[in-house]
Design a protein around this motif. Structure first.
Motif, PDB file in Angstrom:
ATOM      1  N   GLY A 139       0.832  -1.353  -0.031  1.00  0.00           N
ATOM      2  CA  GLY A 139       0.002  -0.177   0.063  1.00  0.00           C
ATOM      3  C   GLY A 139       0.863   1.409   0.061  1.00  0.00           C
ATOM      4  N   GLY A 140       2.056   1.179  -0.314  1.00  0.00           N
ATOM      5  CA  GLY A 140       3.039   2.453  -0.357  1.00  0.00           C
ATOM      6  C   GLY A 140       4.345   2.355  -0.034  1.00  0.00           C
ATOM      7  N   CYS A 141       4.525   1.180   1.106  1.00  0.00           N
ATOM      8  CA  CYS A 141       5.958   1.278   1.641  1.00  0.00           C
ATOM      9  C   CYS A 141       6.991   0.350   0.697  1.00  0.00           C
ATOM     10  CB  CYS A 141       5.920   0.454   2.871  1.00  0.00           C
ATOM     11  SG  CYS A 141       5.375  -1.287   2.886  1.00  0.00           S
ATOM     12  N   HIS A 142       8.242   0.629   0.637  1.00  0.00           N
ATOM     13  CA  HIS A 142       9.069   0.121  -0.085  1.00  0.00           C
ATOM     14  C   HIS A 142       9.358  -1.189   0.608  1.00  0.00           C
ATOM     15  CE1 HIS A 142       9.378   3.322  -3.193  1.00  0.00           C
ATOM     16  NE2 HIS A 142       9.078   4.104  -2.196  1.00  0.00           N
ATOM     17  N   TYR A 143       9.864  -0.967   1.684  1.00  0.00           N
ATOM     18  CA  TYR A 143      10.060  -2.223   2.655  1.00  0.00           C
ATOM     19  C   TYR A 143       8.921  -2.391   3.738  1.00  0.00           C
ATOM     20  CZ  TYR A 143      14.279  -3.322  -0.237  1.00  0.00           C
ATOM     21  OH  TYR A 143      15.126  -3.655  -1.074  1.00  0.00           O
ATOM     22  N   SER A 144       8.404  -3.326   4.028  1.00  0.00           N
ATOM     23  CA  SER A 144       7.474  -3.611   4.924  1.00  0.00           C
ATOM     24  C   SER A 144       7.727  -3.589   6.442  1.00  0.00           C
ATOM     25  CB  SER A 144       6.436  -4.732   4.885  1.00  0.00           C
ATOM     26  OG  SER A 144       7.111  -5.913   4.926  1.00  0.00           O
ATOM     27  N   GLY A 145       9.137  -3.757   6.680  1.00  0.00           N
ATOM     28  CA  GLY A 145       9.505  -3.693   8.255  1.00  0.00           C
ATOM     29  C   GLY A 145       8.992  -4.711   9.031  1.00  0.00           C
ATOM     30  N   GLY A 146       8.636  -5.881   8.297  1.00  0.00           N
ATOM     31  CA  GLY A 146       7.984  -6.986   9.204  1.00  0.00           C
ATOM     32  C   GLY A 146       6.331  -7.051   9.242  1.00  0.00           C
ATOM     33  N   CYS A 147       5.907  -5.920   8.522  1.00  0.00           N
ATOM     34  CA  CYS A 147       4.450  -5.906   8.617  1.00  0.00           C
ATOM     35  C   CYS A 147       4.000  -6.689   7.514  1.00  0.00           C
ATOM     36  CB  CYS A 147       4.091  -4.438   8.065  1.00  0.00           C
ATOM     37  SG  CYS A 147       2.179  -4.143   7.798  1.00  0.00           S
ATOM     38  N   ASP A 148       2.974  -7.692   7.456  1.00  0.00           N
ATOM     39  CA  ASP A 148       2.454  -8.462   6.358  1.00  0.00           C
ATOM     40  C   ASP A 148       1.095  -8.026   5.992  1.00  0.00           C
ATOM     41  OD1 ASP A 148       0.694  -9.134   8.680  1.00  0.00           O
ATOM     42  OD2 ASP A 148       1.044 -11.263   8.720  1.00  0.00           O
ATOM     43  N   HIS A 149       0.671  -6.940   6.083  1.00  0.00           N
ATOM     44  CA  HIS A 149      -0.636  -6.375   5.736  1.00  0.00           C
ATOM     45  C   HIS A 149      -0.976  -6.238   4.049  1.00  0.00           C
ATOM     46  CE1 HIS A 149      -1.292  -3.939   9.595  1.00  0.00           C
ATOM     47  NE2 HIS A 149      -1.104  -5.142   9.900  1.00  0.00           N
ATOM     48  N   PHE A 150       0.230  -6.460   3.488  1.00  0.00           N
ATOM     49  CA  PHE A 150       0.055  -6.395   1.881  1.00  0.00           C
ATOM     50  C   PHE A 150      -0.311  -8.027   1.389  1.00  0.00           C
ATOM     51  CE2 PHE A 150       4.335  -7.918   3.301  1.00  0.00           C
ATOM     52  CZ  PHE A 150       4.583  -9.253   2.634  1.00  0.00           C
ATOM     53  N   LEU A 151      -0.464  -8.882   2.382  1.00  0.00           N
ATOM     54  CA  LEU A 151      -1.145 -10.233   2.376  1.00  0.00           C
ATOM     55  C   LEU A 151      -2.611  -9.884   2.038  1.00  0.00           C
ATOM     56  CD1 LEU A 151       0.435 -12.320   5.176  1.00  0.00           C
ATOM     57  CD2 LEU A 151       1.088 -12.233   2.587  1.00  0.00           C
ATOM     58  N   HIS A 152      -3.157  -8.895   2.396  1.00  0.00           N
ATOM     59  CA  HIS A 152      -4.738  -8.859   2.359  1.00  0.00           C
ATOM     60  C   HIS A 152      -4.828  -7.366   1.543  1.00  0.00           C
ATOM     61  CE1 HIS A 152      -5.245 -12.217   4.810  1.00  0.00           C
ATOM     62  NE2 HIS A 152      -4.450 -11.454   5.592  1.00  0.00           N
ATOM     63  N   GLN A 153      -5.295  -6.422   2.093  1.00  0.00           N
ATOM     64  CA  GLN A 153      -5.532  -5.171   1.554  1.00  0.00           C
ATOM     65  C   GLN A 153      -4.839  -3.712   2.147  1.00  0.00           C
ATOM     66  OE1 GLN A 153      -9.867  -4.511   0.767  1.00  0.00           O
ATOM     67  NE2 GLN A 153     -10.157  -6.417  -0.104  1.00  0.00           N
ATOM     68  N   CYS A 154      -3.854  -4.161   2.972  1.00  0.00           N
ATOM     69  CA  CYS A 154      -2.946  -3.192   3.580  1.00  0.00           C
ATOM     70  C   CYS A 154      -3.970  -2.518   4.684  1.00  0.00           C
ATOM     71  CB  CYS A 154      -2.300  -2.110   2.381  1.00  0.00           C
ATOM     72  SG  CYS A 154      -0.896  -2.911   2.210  1.00  0.00           S
ATOM     73  N   GLY A 155      -3.541  -1.104   5.059  1.00  0.00           N
ATOM     74  CA  GLY A 155      -4.276  -0.479   6.113  1.00  0.00           C
ATOM     75  C   GLY A 155      -3.523  -0.736   7.401  1.00  0.00           C
ATOM     76  N   ASP A 156      -3.953   0.421   8.457  1.00  0.00           N
ATOM     77  CA  ASP A 156      -3.425   0.235   9.812  1.00  0.00           C
ATOM     78  C   ASP A 156      -1.849   0.374   9.515  1.00  0.00           C
ATOM     79  OD1 ASP A 156      -3.556   0.303  12.436  1.00  0.00           O
ATOM     80  OD2 ASP A 156      -3.382  -1.791  12.614  1.00  0.00           O
ATOM     81  N   CYS A 157      -1.361   0.956   8.734  1.00  0.00           N
ATOM     82  CA  CYS A 157       0.228   1.334   8.473  1.00  0.00           C
ATOM     83  C   CYS A 157       1.058   1.862   9.671  1.00  0.00           C
ATOM     84  CB  CYS A 157       0.168   1.940   7.068  1.00  0.00           C
ATOM     85  SG  CYS A 157       2.050   2.014   6.778  1.00  0.00           S
ATOM     86  N   TRP A 158       2.060   1.114   9.826  1.00  0.00           N
ATOM     87  CA  TRP A 158       2.845   1.540  11.079  1.00  0.00           C
ATOM     88  C   TRP A 158       3.549   2.877  10.663  1.00  0.00           C
ATOM     89  CZ3 TRP A 158       8.076   1.807  10.785  1.00  0.00           C
ATOM     90  CH2 TRP A 158       8.762   1.035   9.751  1.00  0.00           C
ATOM     91  N   MET A 159       3.697   3.061   9.286  1.00  0.00           N
ATOM     92  CA  MET A 159       4.590   4.364   8.824  1.00  0.00           C
ATOM     93  C   MET A 159       3.786   5.781   8.935  1.00  0.00           C
ATOM     94  SD  MET A 159       7.006   2.987   5.704  1.00  0.00           S
ATOM     95  CE  MET A 159       7.968   1.600   5.840  1.00  0.00           C
TER      96      MET A 159
END
Length: 418
Positions: A139-159
């Motif tokens: 959903g916009g990050c270049h590296y997710s930093g361990g987040c796996d929200h891209f598995l679904h529809q992103c959202g609740d982004c720590w950045m």
């Protein structure tokens, strides 16, 4: 077969360097190839400006400023997230119209918006998209930093400053899904097996054909030089055991400088004969205090010349890469090509290049203690000559321009045959 590579720039970072190396590799194989960029920085005749300079600068600020003022969590993520809400329509550019295959690379920093990408896909031409990071399926990050929200529809982004289910990352994901989930003319290439595996799990690209083809490297430009003469040229102690560290931005959180500091302190505290160890550092450094390192340090600054880089790799006994997130880092491959073993964390695409105990050392992820073990193992190893030879041979076997260009040409031909 006319191929147009598309990348934000032709110099100034890992993706531009990789893209330019592919351009020259394809040219050497007699492919009719062009690189279209937002901002041309080199004199390479095969590179063309696809966007006028005033427009490119306006697009850059149109994308960055709203994110900085209203969205970013803090400065550490300022360039780690790209909403791609501003860019230029290049679908009518002659280099695009005349191409049989469009080959996307890194297109952020105001070059192509998501709308502009959709315009390119709408042309119906075969599109190859080489991923240099995770952005294409997040959903916009270049590296997710361990987040796996891209598995679904992103959202609740720590950045983001105010993460929520329907935040900017979810909205960017939705904009991408509007064409990526429907398109049938996309073939994805990842530079590392790690990124290919992650892309296959993503909600946006998981159903697309995904191939892994590494970046090529100029094995003539990056080749071993005489260590003693290189140290004399760069005013570095010829009797020292030299550890080399470099990054485009030394303070980038992904490059793991804090782990390096810890590992070097452990190296000094836990091992004998380390009074011979010295450190050489290159890259942009605005904030890191080299005095925190326990050994003598040579600061080499920003190095842009390939010949200078090859000399610096060659004068070192070991290159250390404490990166915690990386695809297929050019510096690791460059060091190996120059016959200098590498110690790095076992993460990302790094295991594609380092064979543990054969041409370097793969340390346990985020373990400064094991990184120190790896540094000592390589620096004081009786089979250093074999490590250096294996480093060079790894590159000659898998990453030469001829090998990589051949893999891409096979892919291009298969797409055109359809």
């Amino acid at each position: 077969m006319k191929v147009t590579l598309i990348n934000t720039a032709d110099a100034g970072g890992g993706a531009p360097a990789a893209c330019m190396r592919l351009l020259k590799a394809l040219e050497a194989k007699q492919v009719d190839v062009t690189l279209a960029v937002q901002e041309k920085k080199t004199a390479e005749p095969l590179v063309i400006d696809a966007v006028s300079n005033p427009v490119s600068k306006a697009n850059f600020f149109a994308e960055r400023l709203p994110f900085i003022f209203f969205q970013e969590k803090d400065k550490s993520v300022r360039f780690a997230f790209s909403p791609a809400n501003s860019g230029s329509n290049i679908s009518n550019h002659p280099a695009v119209v005349g191409a049989d295959i469009l080959h996307l690379h890194w297109t952020n920093s105001g070059f192509l918006s998501i709308k502009n990408l959709k315009e390119l896909f709408a042309l119906g031409k075969p599109i190859v998209w080489t991923l240099h990071d995770m952005w294409a399926f997040t959903g916009g990050c270049h590296y997710s930093g361990g987040c796996d929200h891209f598995l679904h529809q992103c959202g609740d982004c720590w950045m983001l400053r105010k993460p929520s289910v329907n935040d900017l990352s979810h909205k960017v994901w939705k904009r991408k899904s509007g064409f990526l989930l429907q398109t049938e003319n996309l073939t994805v290439v990842t530079c590392s097996n790690w990124l290919g595996g992650v892309a296959r799990t993503s909600s946006l690209l998981g159903t697309k054909p995904i191939h892994t083809i590494p970046n090529p490297i100029d094995i003539n430009a990056f080749s071993p030089k005489d260590k003693v003469s290189m140290r004399e040229k760069w005013n570095i102690n010829t009797n020292a055991r030299v550890i080399l560290f470099g990054a485009a931005n030394i303070n980038d959180r992904r490059k793991g400088i804090t782990y390096l500091v810890d590992a070097l302190n452990q190296l000094k505290q836990n091992y004998l004969h380390t009074e011979k160890v010295e450190i050489a550092i290159f890259g942009k450094n605005k904030h890191f205090d080299v005095n925190t390192l326990p050994f003598k340090v040579y600061e080499l600054g920003i190095i842009n010349s390939q010949s200078d880089l090859a000399e610096i790799y060659s004068l070192a006994d070991i290159f250390v890469s404490p990166s915690v997130e990386d695809n297929l880092p050019n510096m690791v491959m460059e060091s190996l090509a120059c016959g200098t073993p590498v110690t790095a964390f076992n993460t990302g695409g790094i295991p594609d290049m380092i064979d543990h105990l054969e041409n370097g050392y793969l340390a346990e992820y985020k373990s400064a203690q094991d990184l120190a073990v790896g540094l000592h193992h390589v620096l004081f190893n009786s089979v250093m000559a074999a490590l250096k030879e294996n480093a060079r041979q790894k590159v000659l076997k898998y990453f030469t321009p001829e090998i990589v260009a051949g893999q891409y040409i096979e892919l291009y031909k298969s797409l055109l045959s359809k």
